[in-house]
Structures are given as structure tokens and as C-alpha cells.
Design a protein around this motif. Structure first.
Motif, mmCIF file in Angstrom:
data_model
loop_
_atom_site.group_PDB
_atom_site.id
_atom_site.type_symbol
_atom_site.label_atom_id
_atom_site.label_comp_id
_atom_site.label_asym_id
_atom_site.label_seq_id
_atom_site.Cartn_x
_atom_site.Cartn_y
_atom_site.Cartn_z
ATOM 1 N N ALA A 163 52.709 40.657 39.129
ATOM 2 C CA ALA A 163 51.527 40.391 37.930
ATOM 3 C C ALA A 163 50.611 41.358 38.202
ATOM 4 O O ALA A 163 49.485 40.966 38.388
ATOM 5 N N GLY A 164 50.759 42.424 37.785
ATOM 6 C CA GLY A 164 49.676 43.640 37.698
ATOM 7 C C GLY A 164 48.914 43.746 36.359
ATOM 8 O O GLY A 164 49.350 42.776 35.215
ATOM 9 N N GLY A 165 47.888 44.296 36.174
ATOM 10 C CA GLY A 165 47.161 44.703 35.054
ATOM 11 C C GLY A 165 45.658 44.163 34.962
ATOM 12 O O GLY A 165 45.578 43.181 35.826
ATOM 13 N N ASP A 166 44.839 44.732 34.264
ATOM 14 C CA ASP A 166 43.306 44.344 34.549
ATOM 15 C C ASP A 166 43.451 42.848 33.906
ATOM 16 O O ASP A 166 42.668 42.246 34.603
ATOM 17 N N PHE A 167 43.950 42.396 32.892
ATOM 18 C CA PHE A 167 43.806 41.111 32.412
ATOM 19 C C PHE A 167 44.382 40.083 33.178
ATOM 20 O O PHE A 167 43.757 39.133 33.424
ATOM 21 N N ALA A 168 45.170 40.372 34.118
ATOM 22 C CA ALA A 168 45.748 39.514 35.265
ATOM 23 C C ALA A 168 44.953 39.231 36.071
ATOM 24 O O ALA A 168 44.743 38.145 36.599
ATOM 25 N N ARG A 169 44.136 40.374 36.626
ATOM 26 C CA ARG A 169 43.103 40.224 37.518
ATOM 27 C C ARG A 169 41.864 39.243 36.949
ATOM 28 O O ARG A 169 41.291 38.533 37.526
ATOM 29 N N ARG A 170 41.747 39.743 35.764
ATOM 30 C CA ARG A 170 40.285 39.224 34.937
ATOM 31 C C ARG A 170 40.654 37.433 34.761
ATOM 32 O O ARG A 170 39.928 36.658 34.884
ATOM 33 N N TYR A 171 41.770 37.156 34.489
ATOM 34 C CA TYR A 171 42.106 35.959 34.542
ATOM 35 C C TYR A 171 42.029 35.066 35.907
ATOM 36 O O TYR A 171 41.734 33.867 35.767
ATOM 37 N N VAL A 172 42.582 35.522 36.743
ATOM 38 C CA VAL A 172 42.232 34.856 38.105
ATOM 39 C C VAL A 172 40.771 34.660 38.348
ATOM 40 O O VAL A 172 40.420 33.367 38.693
ATOM 41 N N ILE A 173 39.899 35.548 38.063
ATOM 42 C CA ILE A 173 38.456 35.153 38.212
ATOM 43 C C ILE A 173 38.094 34.232 37.080
ATOM 44 O O ILE A 173 37.229 33.428 37.463
ATOM 45 N N ALA A 174 38.583 34.268 35.904
ATOM 46 C CA ALA A 174 38.316 33.387 34.846
ATOM 47 C C ALA A 174 38.526 31.952 35.364
ATOM 48 O O ALA A 174 37.889 31.046 34.757
ATOM 49 N N HIS A 175 39.815 31.884 35.931
ATOM 50 C CA HIS A 175 40.153 30.325 36.318
ATOM 51 C C HIS A 175 39.266 29.901 37.521
ATOM 52 O O HIS A 175 39.027 28.793 37.268
ATOM 53 N N GLU A 176 38.541 30.748 38.320
ATOM 54 C CA GLU A 176 37.593 30.234 39.052
ATOM 55 C C GLU A 176 36.468 29.860 38.603
ATOM 56 O O GLU A 176 35.755 28.885 38.882
ATOM 57 N N MET A 177 35.962 30.637 37.474
ATOM 58 C CA MET A 177 34.990 30.029 36.693
ATOM 59 C C MET A 177 35.114 28.727 36.157
ATOM 60 O O MET A 177 34.263 27.960 35.848
ATOM 61 N N GLY A 178 36.280 28.669 35.745
ATOM 62 C CA GLY A 178 36.797 27.437 35.104
ATOM 63 C C GLY A 178 36.556 26.280 36.282
ATOM 64 O O GLY A 178 36.068 25.100 35.672
ATOM 65 N N HIS A 179 36.678 26.305 37.541
ATOM 66 C CA HIS A 179 36.334 25.413 38.417
ATOM 67 C C HIS A 179 34.577 25.221 38.278
ATOM 68 O O HIS A 179 34.228 24.112 38.861
ATOM 69 N N HIS A 180 34.023 26.255 38.203
ATOM 70 C CA HIS A 180 32.518 26.094 38.245
ATOM 71 C C HIS A 180 32.293 25.407 37.046
ATOM 72 O O HIS A 180 31.156 24.495 37.091
ATOM 73 N N ILE A 181 32.660 25.562 35.874
ATOM 74 C CA ILE A 181 32.441 24.500 34.716
ATOM 75 C C ILE A 181 32.752 23.406 34.954
ATOM 76 O O ILE A 181 31.881 22.300 34.719
ATOM 77 N N GLN A 182 33.763 22.919 35.581
ATOM 78 C CA GLN A 182 34.136 21.619 35.947
ATOM 79 C C GLN A 182 32.918 21.090 37.076
ATOM 80 O O GLN A 182 32.598 19.784 36.837
ATOM 81 N N LYS A 183 32.668 22.019 37.829
ATOM 82 C CA LYS A 183 31.260 21.525 38.854
ATOM 83 C C LYS A 183 30.154 21.144 37.873
ATOM 84 O O LYS A 183 29.411 19.898 38.029
#
Length: 294
Positions: A163-183
Motif C-alpha cells: 500500500a504505497g503512494g503519498d495518499f496512502a501515507r496521508r490517509y494514515v495521518i488523517a485517520h489519526e487526526m480523526g481520533h483527535h476530532i473524536q477527543k
């Protein structure tokens, strides 16, 4: 995804090059699992839960290191420290640009938004939730509102999970931001309270809804920035979401997928909720807790 024009008006902490004490190896990692199972489950943590033995003992990946004493780095904004942290390599720069875009987007979408801190570490670090080790993958710590990232995970995402590519990496960080939004919205605390009263199976089911909502929030960010997407980006994101589904990881580890043990959702569910956020660009469409079917 075109994000190279963003200003790095972000909170960054860099623990790379520091040394940290505590238990090393698999024993130290397993000692951290109760915290992970309670709430601090990152996008990469399911890799640990499902295939820690597979990667550590079979392929030699996800190595755990030792170290001496040390302390967590402090948050930095602007100036030489921020510039040096974000420009150590191309992946660090990409992560900083991604966080900047995420901050700018959620400031517009969520009233009362507060920036998280992006914390870089290598092999071993320290978070407000306890030790950070590379085998955990990226994770969010609600105690210090930090997104913890060992950028070596992205190489594993590419080379070991396809699962390479820049958007795959950005998705991972955006997912963790999602947890911040939940907080920030109180969802994280509410779910944690419910998990404390629930059985293991019920707690896992609640965690699945948490993770799928974070996937949807990652999609909302991308949907809000659709004009910056490039050909192949969405496919990269879907490939990454599929690669870290519970059922896929368990199968790759030679285990039979058991739904009651899922903590992040199946590959199909992760792709579906990421797509839902992408198509709508609306966080109101990400209420996985009200959904009858995931």
C-alpha cells in the motif's frame, strides 16, 4: 495529492535521536497492550494486534529497539527547530504538509478546533499514554493530544503490505487526526466510559465503530480538498484501507478471522467509510454509532 504549498503553522515535536528507557523487545510491547486496547488504538496498531508475531519473527520487520534514559521532546512552533524537523527527509516534509492541511481544514469544519501535536520518533519514544514503539505504527494519544509517527511505518506499509503512494501515507495521518476530532467532540471519552462497563467483545465492537468513524473523517478531509487530489490518489487510499482491515491482516498472519476479535473493522468496512467521507465531505455523515449496519 498536491500539498507542497502549505505553511507549516503546526505543532511539531521531534524525539528522533533521543534515547528512552523502559522495557524493550516484545515483553515491553505486550505490557503496553492494555492501554492500546482501552482507547489509544492507532491506524498502525491493528498491525501489531493481528500480525506482530508474523512480522517480527517471519519477515524481520517492525523491530523493537533498546535505549537508555530520556524524556519526550517539547512541542515546537515555527523557527529553526520546526524547519529542521519537517525537512529531515521527504516523508517528514510530507507529514508536516499533511498536518497543516488537516489543521486548516478542520478549523473550518469544526467549531472550537484545537491543533494536535505531530510527534516524530524513531524506533522508540515516549507519549503521554506511555511508551511509543515502532511496532505500534502511527497512533493518537488523547492524554497529550499527540499524533505519534515513526515514518519507517510507511516503508512497511509499502513494502510489506503493498500500500504505497503519498495518499496512502496521508490517509494514515488523517485517520489519526480523526481520533483527535473524536477527543475534541467528546466521543472518545464517552466510548471509553462505555468500554469500561462492557465485555471484551462489546468493547471491541465499540472500538470498531471508533476506527471506522476515524476513517470516515479522513475521507471528509480529502473530500474537502478534492481539488488537490491527483489521479490514483483515491485508489491508493482504498488500497491502504484494505491492507489494514482486521480480516485481511488476520488471514495474512495465518489466522482465521474472528469478528468478535476485530478492533478496526474489515477491509470492506474501512474502504466503505473512507469512501463515504470522500464523497460527502461532511462529518455529519460519519456517525458510525448510529449506523445499523457498518
Amino acid at each position: 495529492m498536491r500539498l507542497d504549498d502549505y505553511d507549516n503553522d503546526i505543532q511539531v515535536s521531534d524525539q528522533r535521536g533521543q534515547s528512552f528507557g523502559g522495557g524493550g523487545g516484545l515483553g515491553g510491547l505486550l505490557g503496553f497492550l492494555p492501554l492500546l486496547m482501552g482507547r489509544k488504538l492507532g491506524c498502525g496498531t491493528i498491525v501489531l494486534i493481528a500480525i506482530v508475531g508474523f512480522f517480527i519473527f517471519s519477515s524481520g520487520g517492525l523491530q523493537l529497539g533498546g535505549g537508555g534514559g530520556g524524556s519526550a521532546g517539547s512541542a515546537q512552533r515555527g523557527g529553526t527547530s520546526l524547519e529542521s524537523s519537517c525537512n529531515i527527509d521527504a516523508v517528514s516534509k510530507e507529514a508536516c504538509n499533511t498536518l497543516s492541511s488537516l489543521d486548516n481544514t478542520w478549523e473550518q469544519v469544526l467549531p472550537g478546533f484545537r491543533q494536535p501535536t505531530l510527534v516524530f520518533y524513531s524506533q522508540r519514544g515516549q507519549s503521554g499514554c506511555g511508551a511509543a514503539q515502532s511496532a505500534m505504527g502511527p497512533f493518537y494519544c488523547p492524554t497529550d493530544q499527540g499524533i505519534y509517527l515513526d515514518t519507517d511505518f510507511f516503508r512497511q506499509l509499502d513494502q510489506q503490505m503493498g500500500a504505497g503512494g503519498d495518499f496512502a501515507r496521508r490517509y494514515v495521518i488523517a485517520h489519526e487526526m480523526g481520533h483527535h476530532i473524536q477527543k475534541l467532540t467528546g466521543v472518545a471519552d464517552e466510548v471509553r466510559q462505555r468500554q469500561a462497563r462492557a465485555s471484551q467483545e462489546e468493547g471491541n465492537a465499540l472500538q470498531v465503530r471508533m476506527e471506522l468513524q476515524a476513517d470516515c473523517y479522513a475521507g471528509v478531509w480529502a473530500g474537502q480538498n478534492r481539488d488537490r487530489l491527483e489521479p490514483g490518489d483515491i485508489e491508493e487510499g482504498m488500497t491502504a484501507a484494505h491492507a489494514i482491515g482486521d480480516d485481511t491482516l488476520m488471514k495474512e498472519a495465518g489466522r482465521r478471522p474472528v469478528e468478535s476479535m476485530f478492533t478496526h473493522g474489515t477491509s470492506e468496512q474501512r474502504m466503505r467509510w473512507l469512501q463515504r467521507g470522500l464523497q460527502s465531505g461532511d462529518p455529519q455523515q460519519c456517525d458510525t454509532f448510529a449506523a445499523r449496519s457498518l
